[in-house]
Design an enzyme around this catalytic site. Structure first.
Site, PDB file in Angstrom:
ATOM      1  CE1 TYR A  63      -3.370  -2.676   0.075  1.00  0.00           C
ATOM      2  CE2 TYR A  63      -3.707  -2.306   2.413  1.00  0.00           C
ATOM      3  CZ  TYR A  63      -4.026  -2.971   1.244  1.00  0.00           C
ATOM      4  OH  TYR A  63      -5.007  -3.927   1.260  1.00  0.00           O
TER       5      TYR A  63
HETATM    6  N1  LIG Z   1      -6.897  -7.753   0.497  1.00  0.00           N
HETATM    7  C1  LIG Z   1      -7.153  -6.956  -0.512  1.00  0.00           C
HETATM    8  O1  LIG Z   1      -6.899  -7.306  -1.669  1.00  0.00           O
HETATM    9  C2  LIG Z   1      -7.754  -5.603  -0.276  1.00  0.00           C
HETATM   10  C3  LIG Z   1      -8.214  -4.847  -1.380  1.00  0.00           C
HETATM   11  C4  LIG Z   1      -8.790  -3.597  -1.124  1.00  0.00           C
HETATM   12  C5  LIG Z   1      -8.884  -3.119   0.182  1.00  0.00           C
HETATM   13  N2  LIG Z   1      -8.392  -3.859   1.223  1.00  0.00           N
HETATM   14  C6  LIG Z   1      -8.463  -3.358   2.633  1.00  0.00           C
HETATM   15  O2  LIG Z   1      -9.796  -2.941   2.892  1.00  0.00           O
HETATM   16  C7  LIG Z   1      -9.772  -1.582   3.341  1.00  0.00           C
HETATM   17  C8  LIG Z   1     -11.061  -0.900   2.953  1.00  0.00           C
HETATM   18  O3  LIG Z   1     -11.202  -0.888   1.525  1.00  0.00           O
HETATM   19  P1  LIG Z   1     -11.991   0.284   0.825  1.00  0.00           P
HETATM   20  O4  LIG Z   1     -11.338   1.585   1.116  1.00  0.00           O
HETATM   21  O5  LIG Z   1     -12.190  -0.101  -0.592  1.00  0.00           O
HETATM   22  O6  LIG Z   1     -13.379   0.204   1.663  1.00  0.00           O
HETATM   23  P2  LIG Z   1     -14.799   0.824   1.503  1.00  0.00           P
HETATM   24  O7  LIG Z   1     -15.285   0.984   2.910  1.00  0.00           O
HETATM   25  O8  LIG Z   1     -15.625   0.028   0.562  1.00  0.00           O
HETATM   26  O9  LIG Z   1     -14.584   2.281   0.810  1.00  0.00           O
HETATM   27  C9  LIG Z   1     -14.031   3.310   1.548  1.00  0.00           C
HETATM   28  C10 LIG Z   1     -14.175   4.630   0.803  1.00  0.00           C
HETATM   29  O10 LIG Z   1     -15.562   4.970   0.665  1.00  0.00           O
HETATM   30  C11 LIG Z   1     -15.735   6.370   0.863  1.00  0.00           C
HETATM   31  N3  LIG Z   1     -16.528   6.550   2.094  1.00  0.00           N
HETATM   32  C12 LIG Z   1     -16.458   5.812   3.235  1.00  0.00           C
HETATM   33  N4  LIG Z   1     -17.336   6.249   4.144  1.00  0.00           N
HETATM   34  C13 LIG Z   1     -17.994   7.287   3.596  1.00  0.00           C
HETATM   35  C14 LIG Z   1     -19.012   8.136   4.058  1.00  0.00           C
HETATM   36  N5  LIG Z   1     -19.540   7.997   5.269  1.00  0.00           N
HETATM   37  N6  LIG Z   1     -19.456   9.098   3.208  1.00  0.00           N
HETATM   38  C15 LIG Z   1     -18.945   9.243   1.972  1.00  0.00           C
HETATM   39  N7  LIG Z   1     -17.953   8.455   1.478  1.00  0.00           N
HETATM   40  C16 LIG Z   1     -17.482   7.481   2.288  1.00  0.00           C
HETATM   41  C17 LIG Z   1     -14.320   6.951   1.019  1.00  0.00           C
HETATM   42  O11 LIG Z   1     -13.762   7.281  -0.228  1.00  0.00           O
HETATM   43  P3  LIG Z   1     -13.887   8.752  -0.901  1.00  0.00           P
HETATM   44  O12 LIG Z   1     -14.047   9.757   0.187  1.00  0.00           O
HETATM   45  O13 LIG Z   1     -12.667   8.920  -1.683  1.00  0.00           O
HETATM   46  O14 LIG Z   1     -15.084   8.656  -1.768  1.00  0.00           O
HETATM   47  C18 LIG Z   1     -13.548   5.769   1.577  1.00  0.00           C
HETATM   48  O15 LIG Z   1     -12.157   5.841   1.358  1.00  0.00           O
HETATM   49  C19 LIG Z   1      -8.502  -0.993   2.727  1.00  0.00           C
HETATM   50  O16 LIG Z   1      -8.050   0.162   3.406  1.00  0.00           O
HETATM   51  C20 LIG Z   1      -7.555  -2.156   2.869  1.00  0.00           C
HETATM   52  O17 LIG Z   1      -7.066  -2.191   4.199  1.00  0.00           O
HETATM   53  C21 LIG Z   1      -7.850  -5.097   1.013  1.00  0.00           C
END
Ligand SMILES: NC(=O)c1ccc[n+]([C@@H]2O[C@H](COP(=O)([O-])OP(=O)(O)OC[C@H]3O[C@@H](n4cnc5c(N)ncnc54)[C@H](OP(=O)(O)O)[C@@H]3O)[C@@H](O)[C@H]2O)c1
Length: 369
Positions: A63
């Site tokens: 990351y």
């Molecule tokens: N193992 C793997 O292959 C893998 C792959 C991906 C992720 N991960 C892990 O999973 C974690 C979470 O993934 P993700 O970031 O994709 O999760 P997610 O919870 O689906 O998306 C998070 C994003 O949604 C938006 N958001 C969240 N809450 C909000 C709210 N209340 N209001 C408006 N927008 C909101 C924000 O982006 P914006 O503000 O930019 O819109 C935030 O960065 C990562 O940090 C990582 O640790 C693992």
């Protein structure tokens, strides 16, 4: 706040929060740079999570090209919480393009990766070390032996897998059990109302073999917050999918219908769409924890309320229905309808009653009959 209720991760004694903190956007380098945060921007997100009682934190060596681990190491040291938090990191993706052993899941890279992560995270042990992605070629026996060695050496406390086929995880766990090696306690996979692929195989596998599933992108990267709308070639709206969405996945009518159902369920409950979507994920069968990503402390703060209410069965059924993908091919044969038609016609054969707890067997060879 419900984050200070801890659950056991898979078949282990490790207590974790049901919402974990994703830190893929901590740092401004590498692959995730477009929506990365500086250390000063990440600090309030991290602090808010701790204040709410959260203890389960996810990162990876890859990351933001290592910056996520470096920032996390600094923030953990600054807050003096190393022993309190369950620090998870991952290896697989290459840290030096062109060098064949700087990536993948071979023993040489695993050991190099753990040492580099420990340095960046400013710690001498990892609580949970995950294989990030199946590399298609390394023998699973080599991976499990190395996990076991790292556990014995005190470098890691627990081992887990992320983004692997279910047969691979089943083979890994069975091999570990047969040879009394450190088991796999966790499986990190994509899971949300918008992406339910893992329900076909991984969920049952995890429940059967003792792997607690941690769900990544539980909000579909922000789609399920409701802040996007359909646009000519994808979606429009402010957020990280706004630009990528134009060239990214094709958002289908089914996705927008699902969003409408989510909006109405959230409205009836008086919660945000993100809270309803996170509650659904975290309370689905086999799910140990949902890994929440946030761009600001206020986003995180709102999302942390996701477990402060119950999703009534009728509303869960509406979400299930709206997001369901009918099983195809051989998977049709495992549905209740098919089974009562051809496997158990005229009789009711199903799961054991609630409260029935079969003894946990230790599959060390000398114990098997
Ligand atoms: N193992 C793997 O292959 C893998 C792959 C991906 C992720 N991960 C892990 O999973 C974690 C979470 O993934 P993700 O970031 O994709 O999760 P997610 O919870 O689906 O998306 C998070 C994003 O949604 C938006 N958001 C969240 N809450 C909000 C709210 N209340 N209001 C408006 N927008 C909101 C924000 O982006 P914006 O503000 O930019 O819109 C935030 O960065 C990562 O940090 C990582 O640790 C693992």
């Amino acid at each position: 706040m419900s984050l200070d209720h801890y659950y056991l991760l898979g078949r282990s004694g490790l207590r974790v929060s049901r919402l974990s903190l994703g830190t893929m956007n901590f740092g401004t380098g590498g692959f995730h740079a477009a929506y990365g945060k500086t250390e000063d921007e990440a600090r309030p997100i991290f602090r808010r999570y701790l204040e709410a009682g959260g203890n389960f934190i996810d990162t990876a060596d890859f990351y933001t090209a290592g910056e996520s681990e470096t920032i996390l190491g600094n923030l953990v040291a600054e807050a003096k919480v190393r022993d309190k938090v369950v620090l998870t990191t991952k290896f697989t993706n290459s840290v030096a393009p062109g060098d064949p052993n700087a990536g993948g899941n071979g023993r040489k890279h695993m050991i190099r990766a753990v040492e580099a992560s420990l340095r960046r995270l400013r710690t001498d042990y990892l609580d949970l070390f995950l294989l990030h992605t199946w590399d298609r070629i390394t023998p699973v026996e080599e991976v499990m032996r190395t996990f076991d060695d790292l556990t014995t050496a005190g470098k890691i406390r627990y081992a887990g897998l992320s983004d692997v086929p279910s047969w691979y995880a089943a083979r890994a766990q069975t091999y570990a059990e047969a040879h009394a090696l450190a088991p796999v306690v966790s499986l990190q996979l994509p899971y949300s109302l918008i992406d339910r692929t893992i329900e076909q195989e991984h969920v049952t596998m995890g429940q059967t073999l003792g792997l607690g599933i941690t769900a990544w992108s539980p909000l579909g990267g922000g789609f399920l917050t409701g802040k996007y709308r359909p646009a000519d070639r994808g979606l429009a709206g402010e957020g990280r999918l706004g630009d990528a969405g134009q060239a990214g996945p094709a958002w289908t009518d089914r996705d927008w219908r699902l969003l409408a159902a989510l909006e109405s369920v959230a409205g009836e409950l008086g919660v945000t769409m993100a809270q309803a979507a996170l509650n659904w994920v975290a309370t689905q069968p086999g799910i140990a924890s949902a890994i929440v990503g946030a761009s600001s402390a206020s986003q995180l703060d709102a999302n942390l309320g996701a477990l402060d209410f119950e999703l009534p069965a009728e509303l869960r059924a509406r979400l299930d229905e709206a997001g369901t993908v009918p099983p195809a091919s051989v998977y049709r044969m495992f549905t209740p309808g098919y089974q009562s038609w051809l496997v158990n016609p005229g009789v009711k054969v199903g799961d054991k009653p609630a409260g029935y707890a079969p003894p946990v067997r230790n599959w060390a060879p000398e114990n098997s009959d």
